[in-house]
Design a protein around this motif. Structure first.
Motif, PDB file in Angstrom:
ATOM      1  N   ARG A  71      -1.373 -13.151   6.916  1.00 11.73           N
ATOM      2  CA  ARG A  71      -0.097 -12.348   5.385  1.00 11.73           C
ATOM      3  C   ARG A  71      -0.381 -13.131   4.743  1.00 11.73           C
ATOM      4  NH1 ARG A  71       1.441  -6.640   7.255  1.00 11.73           N
ATOM      5  NH2 ARG A  71      -0.054  -6.024   8.150  1.00 11.73           N
TER       6      ARG A  71
ATOM      7  N   ILE B 190      -1.137  -5.973  -2.701  1.00 15.03           N
ATOM      8  CA  ILE B 190      -1.276  -6.951  -1.852  1.00 15.03           C
ATOM      9  C   ILE B 190      -1.637  -6.704  -0.457  1.00 15.03           C
ATOM     10  CG2 ILE B 190       0.142  -8.956   0.175  1.00 15.03           C
ATOM     11  CD1 ILE B 190       2.421  -8.317  -1.874  1.00 15.03           C
ATOM     12  N   ALA B 191      -3.040  -6.122  -1.280  1.00 11.23           N
ATOM     13  CA  ALA B 191      -4.322  -5.203   0.197  1.00 11.23           C
ATOM     14  C   ALA B 191      -5.713  -5.303  -0.434  1.00 11.23           C
ATOM     15  CB  ALA B 191      -3.280  -3.937   0.218  1.00 11.23           C
ATOM     16  N   ALA B 192      -6.299  -5.779   0.430  1.00 13.69           N
ATOM     17  CA  ALA B 192      -7.454  -4.861  -0.324  1.00 13.69           C
ATOM     18  C   ALA B 192      -8.350  -4.013  -0.428  1.00 13.69           C
ATOM     19  CB  ALA B 192      -8.509  -5.192   1.052  1.00 13.69           C
ATOM     20  N   GLY B 193      -7.431  -2.291   0.107  1.00 12.39           N
ATOM     21  CA  GLY B 193      -7.453  -1.342  -0.248  1.00 12.39           C
ATOM     22  C   GLY B 193      -5.883  -1.704  -1.517  1.00 12.39           C
TER      23      GLY B 193
ATOM     24  N   ARG C 207      -8.205   3.410   6.648  1.00  8.74           N
ATOM     25  CA  ARG C 207      -7.416   4.456   5.622  1.00  8.74           C
ATOM     26  C   ARG C 207      -7.420   5.876   6.440  1.00  8.74           C
ATOM     27  NH1 ARG C 207      -5.787   0.607   4.452  1.00  8.74           N
ATOM     28  NH2 ARG C 207      -4.757   0.200   2.373  1.00  8.74           N
TER      29      ARG C 207
ATOM     30  N   LEU D 157      -8.592 -11.256   4.399  1.00 13.40           N
ATOM     31  CA  LEU D 157      -8.057 -11.134   5.125  1.00 13.40           C
ATOM     32  C   LEU D 157      -8.911  -9.861   6.310  1.00 13.40           C
ATOM     33  CD1 LEU D 157      -8.718  -7.575   4.045  1.00 13.40           C
ATOM     34  CD2 LEU D 157      -6.053  -7.668   2.969  1.00 13.40           C
TER      35      LEU D 157
ATOM     36  N   MET E 159      -2.644 -13.254   1.715  1.00 14.23           N
ATOM     37  CA  MET E 159      -2.646 -11.915   1.308  1.00 14.23           C
ATOM     38  C   MET E 159      -1.593 -12.110  -0.287  1.00 14.23           C
ATOM     39  SD  MET E 159      -3.467  -9.268   4.261  1.00 14.23           S
ATOM     40  CE  MET E 159      -2.589  -7.729   3.187  1.00 14.23           C
TER      41      MET E 159
ATOM     42  N   HIS F 254      -0.898  -0.042  12.067  1.00 13.62           N
ATOM     43  CA  HIS F 254      -1.291  -0.335  10.644  1.00 13.62           C
ATOM     44  C   HIS F 254      -0.948  -1.712  10.845  1.00 13.62           C
ATOM     45  CE1 HIS F 254      -2.356   0.613   6.385  1.00 13.62           C
ATOM     46  NE2 HIS F 254      -2.934  -0.050   7.075  1.00 13.62           N
ATOM     47  N   LEU F 255      -1.795  -2.172  12.107  1.00 13.16           N
ATOM     48  CA  LEU F 255      -2.164  -3.844  11.908  1.00 13.16           C
ATOM     49  C   LEU F 255      -3.107  -4.653  11.629  1.00 13.16           C
ATOM     50  CD1 LEU F 255       0.824  -3.682  15.739  1.00 13.16           C
ATOM     51  CD2 LEU F 255       0.915  -4.199  13.118  1.00 13.16           C
ATOM     52  N   GLY F 256      -3.587  -4.174  10.878  1.00 14.10           N
ATOM     53  CA  GLY F 256      -4.666  -5.043  10.529  1.00 14.10           C
ATOM     54  C   GLY F 256      -4.681  -6.125   9.797  1.00 14.10           C
ATOM     55  N   SER F 257      -3.979  -6.375   9.288  1.00 17.74           N
ATOM     56  CA  SER F 257      -3.694  -8.045   8.379  1.00 17.74           C
ATOM     57  C   SER F 257      -2.718  -8.633   9.099  1.00 17.74           C
ATOM     58  CB  SER F 257      -4.138  -7.915   6.737  1.00 17.74           C
ATOM     59  OG  SER F 257      -2.831  -7.198   6.437  1.00 17.74           O
ATOM     60  N   ALA F 258      -2.147  -8.456   9.745  1.00 23.38           N
ATOM     61  CA  ALA F 258      -0.488  -9.229  10.029  1.00 23.38           C
ATOM     62  C   ALA F 258      -0.991  -9.823  10.874  1.00 23.38           C
ATOM     63  CB  ALA F 258      -0.130  -7.625  10.818  1.00 23.38           C
TER      64      ALA F 258
ATOM     65  N   LEU G 259       0.318  -1.355  -0.017  1.00 22.24           N
ATOM     66  CA  LEU G 259       0.176   0.018  -0.570  1.00 22.24           C
ATOM     67  C   LEU G 259       0.795   1.230   0.180  1.00 22.24           C
ATOM     68  CD1 LEU G 259      -0.151   0.774   3.007  1.00 22.24           C
ATOM     69  CD2 LEU G 259      -0.747  -1.037   3.432  1.00 22.24           C
TER      70      LEU G 259
HETATM   71  O1  LIG Z   1      -5.775  -2.265   3.033  1.00 23.18           O
HETATM   72  C1  LIG Z   1      -5.447  -3.355   4.018  1.00 23.18           C
HETATM   73  O2  LIG Z   1      -5.619  -4.563   2.484  1.00 23.18           O
HETATM   74  C2  LIG Z   1      -4.581  -3.443   4.358  1.00 23.18           C
HETATM   75  O3  LIG Z   1      -4.337  -2.419   4.755  1.00 23.18           O
HETATM   76  C3  LIG Z   1      -3.795  -3.417   3.631  1.00 23.18           C
HETATM   77  O4  LIG Z   1      -3.038  -4.722   3.104  1.00 23.18           O
HETATM   78  C4  LIG Z   1      -1.892  -3.337   4.798  1.00 23.18           C
HETATM   79  O5  LIG Z   1      -2.021  -4.489   6.003  1.00 23.18           O
HETATM   80  P1  LIG Z   1      -2.078  -4.054   6.362  1.00 23.18           P
HETATM   81  O6  LIG Z   1      -1.174  -3.729   7.515  1.00 23.18           O
HETATM   82  O7  LIG Z   1      -3.362  -3.064   6.700  1.00 23.18           O
HETATM   83  O8  LIG Z   1      -2.749  -4.786   7.996  1.00 23.18           O
END
Ligand SMILES: O=C(O)[C@H](O)[C@H](O)COP(=O)(O)O
Ligand SMILES: NC(=O)c1ccc[n+]([C@@H]2O[C@H](COP(=O)([O-])OP(=O)(O)OC[C@H]3O[C@@H](n4cnc5c(N)ncnc54)[C@H](O)[C@@H]3O)[C@@H](O)[C@H]2O)c1
Length: 321
Positions: free
Chosen positions: A295, A75-78, A239, A101, A298, A286-290, A53
């Motif tokens: 990961r 490698i993100a949904a956003g 975001r 995710l 993804m 920024h750990l949403g999908s961590a 991202l």
């Molecule tokens: O948009 C998303 O998918 C996440 O922001 C992106 O995958 C990064 O993962 P995150 O670090 O947000 O968990």
């Protein structure tokens, strides 16, 4: 030989999968993400690029990559980092990683909700600072979420997964979104759709789960923050730029809002100093999908998208401009 560039270190099995397909694979392996100049050099001559991202994929990026580029697999949904129109103009397919995710990100959003309403950050900081404390009947009291209403801005995959968690803790669910929450979730969760302004002004917690677009930039702005219920909370795992961060900090500093828990920031990784000084804010990097499982999924999905396009097949997660 066909070349795939990966702009960040990803799990070894995903790299092995890319290599097994017979392509040359170049992975950025520096201690820091590539800066802009390094990124533009890295992608030169690539047929496919796996991006994250923080990589801005725009006309300059596409020009640097050159005419062989066929696919950018985020490698993100956003995908607010990708100029989809510029990709389409060059015939480059852009893809994202939905569907793998949402549970992980909703777990984090719900964890942040509990952390801020139960003042976990304050307690943790107090202990680590070596300050004296004793159990007292009125010490560090937070608020229960039971019986309160959560207002979701965006009710797609992550918003719905968040709603499921909140419902299990006996919260009421309200949302504002471009489309109604999907069935059967909407009925199962008794989720009530309403106009955004009504949602913001009436809920005990506002949690953001929309993409960042021109329509959602500062969707929670100073004006809307001023209409929130006194003592309300804000959770943001969408975001950073979806919120006017400075206006939020002012409402938190004045005590009008009870707290906020944030995973994402307007000028990531910079954080508004006004937020850093506030006790009633929980900050996550920024750990949403961590988590390892998410990961890995993804990265595998991004690899699958890239390999499909290189093989002349439709990408499972192609984005439309
Ligand atoms: O948009 C998303 O998918 C996440 O922001 C992106 O995958 C990064 O993962 P995150 O670090 O947000 O968990
Ligand atoms: N913190 C993290 O680590 C993390 C992880 C994954 C995703 N995200 C962010 O979360 C966002 C949502 O992800 P998702 O998978 O749930 O997406 P999704 O496409 O499934 O859902 C998006 C929702 O936002 C709604 N929406 C769109 N524009 C809107 C508007 N103007 N007003 C109100 N609602 C609007 C849509 O109707 C939909 O309900 C992503 O775009 C990404 O930016 C963050």
């Amino acid at each position: 030989m066909t070349r795939i560039c990966v702009t960040d270190a990803i799990p070894e099995p995903s790299i092995a999968r890319l290599r097994a397909s017979g392509h040359e694979v170049i992975v950025h392996d520096g201690p820091q993400p590539p800066d802009r100049a390094e990124l533009l050099t890295l992608v030169e001559g690539a047929d496919a690029v796996l991006t994250v991202l923080s990589d801005r994929v725009d006309a300059e990026f596409l020009e640097a990559a050159g005419p062989r580029l066929k696919v950018v697999a985020n490698i993100a949904a956003g995908h607010d980092n990708i100029d989809l129109a510029a990709c389409a103009a060059r015939g480059v397919v852009a893809t994202n990683t939905p569907g793998v995710l949402f549970d992980a990100t909703a777990d984090l959003a719900f964890g942040l909700l509990l952390a801020v309403t139960r003042r976990l950050g304050e307690g943790e900081r107090l202990i680590r600072a070596g300050r004296p404390w004793r159990y007292r009947t009125t010490f560090l009291l937070g608020h229960s979420i039971e019986g309160k209403t959560i207002g979701l801005i965006g009710a797609g995959q992550i918003g719905t997964a968040m709603a499921r968690r909140c419902r299990a803790f006996r919260m009421s669910i309200a949302y504002a979104a471009e489309h109604p929450m999907r069935e059967p979730a909407r009925t199962e969760l008794d989720a009530v759709g309403m106009p955004l302004d009504e949602l913001v002004a009436s809920c005990d917690v506002i949690s953001l789960h929309c993409p960042l677009t021109e329509g959602t930039r500062h969707i929670l702005d100073a004006g809307r923050i001023a209409t929130m219920r006194p003592g309300a909370y804000v959770i943001n795992t969408a975001r950073g730029a979806c919120i006017d961060e400075h206006a939020l900090a002012q409402a938190l500093a004045s005590g009008r809002l009870a707290g906020a828990a944030l995973d994402v920031y307007e000028n990531e990784p910079e954080i508004d100093p006004a937020l850093l000084g506030l006790e009633n804010v929980v900050l996550a990097p920024h750990l949403g999908s961590a988590n390892v499982e998410t990961r890995t999924a993804m990265c595998d999905l991004a690899a699958e998208n890239a390999l499909a396009v290189l093989a002349g097949r439709p990408a499972p997660n192609a984005l439309r401009p």
